[in-house]
Structure formats: C-alpha cells, structure tokens
Design an enzyme around this catalytic site. Structure first.
Site, mmCIF file in Angstrom:
data_model
loop_
_atom_site.group_PDB
_atom_site.id
_atom_site.type_symbol
_atom_site.label_atom_id
_atom_site.label_comp_id
_atom_site.label_asym_id
_atom_site.label_seq_id
_atom_site.Cartn_x
_atom_site.Cartn_y
_atom_site.Cartn_z
ATOM 1 N N GLU A 149 0.801 -1.219 0.000
ATOM 2 C CA GLU A 149 0.000 0.000 0.000
ATOM 3 C C GLU A 149 0.839 1.277 0.000
ATOM 4 O O GLU A 149 0.309 2.381 -0.161
ATOM 5 C CB GLU A 149 -0.946 0.007 1.214
ATOM 6 C CG GLU A 149 -2.059 -1.029 1.089
ATOM 7 C CD GLU A 149 -2.981 -1.043 2.287
ATOM 8 O OE1 GLU A 149 -2.557 -0.571 3.368
ATOM 9 O OE2 GLU A 149 -4.119 -1.519 2.156
ATOM 10 N N GLU B 42 5.232 -22.389 7.124
ATOM 11 C CA GLU B 42 5.760 -21.619 8.258
ATOM 12 C C GLU B 42 6.827 -22.382 9.034
ATOM 13 O O GLU B 42 7.595 -21.787 9.795
ATOM 14 C CB GLU B 42 4.632 -21.207 9.199
ATOM 15 C CG GLU B 42 4.024 -22.338 9.992
ATOM 16 C CD GLU B 42 2.957 -21.824 10.956
ATOM 17 O OE1 GLU B 42 3.191 -21.896 12.169
ATOM 18 O OE2 GLU B 42 1.902 -21.349 10.494
#
Length: 343
Positions: A105, A136
């Site tokens: 963003e 993970e």
C-alpha cells in the site's frame, strides 16, 4: 441461544500454569483460553459481537505500550533508507499477509519506489489466498529470504506466538548480514526474541477463540505496521503537513483528490489549482513547491529530486529558510518580495 453467559455446566478454561506445565515452557498468551469468552457458542449473535468488541479494547492499550520502541524503529529505518537501505517484513499466515499488505500500500499512497519496503510471506504468493501446508515450519526458506538483506537494511519478523521457524530463519540470516533485526510478537516469552536486536511485544492476551490470532493479535499487528510505515513515510518527507502529497493519481477519483490537496496546501481556488497542475504536468509535489516559491516547474522538480521528494526540504532550499506550513501559506506573503512566505 441467550445473550447471557452460560451456567457452570462447562469446564473452566485451564490456567496458564497448568498449560505451561504440560509443555515445559510458558504457553504463548495467544494460545491460552480466555475466560471472558467462555461459553461463546451459547450467546446470541449480538452477544458474540459484544464479547469480540470488548476484547478488542485491549488492542489499543497493547499498541500504545509499544510506541516508544516503535518510534526508535522508525528513526533507525528512516536513517537506513536515506542511505539506500530497505525494510523487509517476514511472516507466515495472517502475520505474513499483513506485512505484504502494508508494503504493497505504500506505492499508491506515498509513491514509494518498488523494492524499498518488501513483504515476505512463508509459502510465497500462493499463501496470500490459501494456506500453504508446512510453509511456516521452513526455517530454510526464511533463511534464504533473509540472506538477501545487507547492513543498511531492516528486517522485521512478525509472529503472534514469536516462535515461527520461517521468521526465525529470516532473522538469523538478516542479522548475520548486518541488518537491524526486530521481532514483533504478541508473546512476552517469545522464543525468537534472542534472534532479534529488538523485541516489540503487543501483549493482547488470550484470543476470544483460542489460538485464532487473526483476531486481537492480528489487529494489533495491523495497527503497529500502519503506524510504523506511516511515521516512516512522514520522516522521509512523503507528506506535506497532514496531506497525502505523494499520492499516485492513477484514476479519475485520485486526480480529483490531487486537485483538492493542492487547493488545501496552496490556498488556491479550483481553477487556479487545475491550471497550476497542468503547468507542472500533473505532479502535485512540483505544483506545491512552485506555489510557495514561484520557481519554474523544472527547477521545482529537480530540487524535489535532490531532496528525495521532500516538499518541505525543497521549499526550504528554494526560499533559503525553513519551509512554510499550510497556515503560513494561508496568511499570505510577507513584504520581503514575491514568493516569500511569512514566518
């Protein structure tokens, strides 16, 4: 279903000490059961939402407690980015998605060049929309990603429990290369803390739904990353006052926003703002600098480039004084000559 808490028919959630004894180490608060949400499925819908909302209040306090550490991190990151360094986020699942979101963003909001703030998620792009099994747990993948960093970079690992192997691998490799390393977790006893130069704890406590760190833990991480990256962009001169002057006007809505911002920043009417933007090839920052200094657009643009896009620094150079504020502009020029703004 009722909106009141159920009776004593259900067993009480285990205490922290009970859970810790079963594992031999302190259990992350995010994995503990929350007495405040006991009997959640016996509540009506409004009751469930009220429990969630009440628990969300802990998020603000947790982030507030971390602000002094966050401010230090912003200053360190700004200094390194001025030297050409980068900021890298590393995370898995919700934490990884939030890092990628925050990084992505910054380009449309602050016109930040690609590759300056980068989000890494365990499992790669596919993990943004689907869970990637065992991703993970791969410390090797994290290490490979962290090995890209250098001594001017900042590595920020994000992990609610503070124990994600992918994040640990990334922090190890980044630290070995001289990067400044930070762990953001929701666990005061995070096992990865020793791998980071700084451990920022967002102590949001047990989740409403046990272990669902997309709730309070994720919300706290989102607020923290928003605060960090916004303050970083302000420090790097990507705003003017509180205006989004680095916005990339890629559509009609944003082009109109650009006009409004110029009107606010330079105290111009609509017609004058549009004319000035046209003179400056639609570049908002150049138009603001021209409005305060009466410099030619080409000079304003080159001065901005010299100062890494900082409107305040560019104006300061061109007028030979501290850059004026929006209120200075609104008060009009002083009597020292055209284009000079009163202090």
């Amino acid at each position: 279903m009722t909106s009141s808490q159920p009776g004593s028919a259900r067993p009480s959630p285990p205490s922290e000490s009970t859970s810790a004894k079963s594992t031999g180490r302190p259990l992350s608060p995010t994995e503990q059961r929350n007495p405040a949400s006991s009997g959640l499925d016996d509540l009506d819908t409004l009751g469930v939402l009220r429990v969630l909302n009440a628990e969300d209040h802990a998020v603000i306090d947790a982030v507030a407690a971390a602000l002094p550490q966050l401010a230090e991190l912003v200053d360190i990151a700004a200094d390194r980015m001025r030297r050409g360094g980068r900021v890298h986020y590393f995370g898995a699942g919700t934490s990884g998605r939030l890092g990628v979101l925050d990084a992505s963003e910054l380009l449309p909001t602050f016109n930040l060049e690609p590759g300056r703030v980068i989000g890494h998620i365990a499992g790669g792009q596919a993990a943004l929309v689907n869970a990637v099994e065992n991703a993970e747990d791969s410390g090797a993948d994290g290490s490979a990603a962290g090995a890209e960093l250098g001594p001017d970079d900042v590595a920020i690992g994000i992990a609610a429990s503070g124990s994600t192997p992918y994040v640990g691998g990334a922090l190890d490799a980044a630290r070995a290369n001289g990067a400044h390393t930070v762990l953001i977790s929701n666990n005061p006893h995070a096992s990865l803390a020793a791998k980071a130069d700084v451990h920022i704890v967002l102590d949001t406590g047990p989740e409403v739904i046990t272990g669902s760190t997309r709730l309070k833990a994720g919300t706290a991480q989102k607020l923290t990353l928003n605060g960090f990256s916004t303050a970083l962009m302000v420090a790097l001169g990507r705003t003017w006052d509180n205006l989004m002057v680095s916005v990339v006007a890629t559509n009609a809505k944003l082009r109109e926003r650009t006009v409004r911002i110029l009107r606010e920043a330079a105290d111009l009417d609509d017609a004058d703002a549009r004319t000035l933007l046209e003179r400056c090839d639609g570049d908002l920052k150049t138009a603001i600098v021209v409005s305060f200094t009466e410099a030619a657009p080409s000079l304003a643009a080159s001065t901005l480039e010299t100062h890494d896009g900082s409107v305040r620094a560019a104006i300061a150079e061109l007028v030979g004084a501290d850059a004026p504020t929006e209120s200075d502009k609104a008060s009009g020029p002083d009597d020292t000559g055209p284009g000079t703004v009163g202090a």
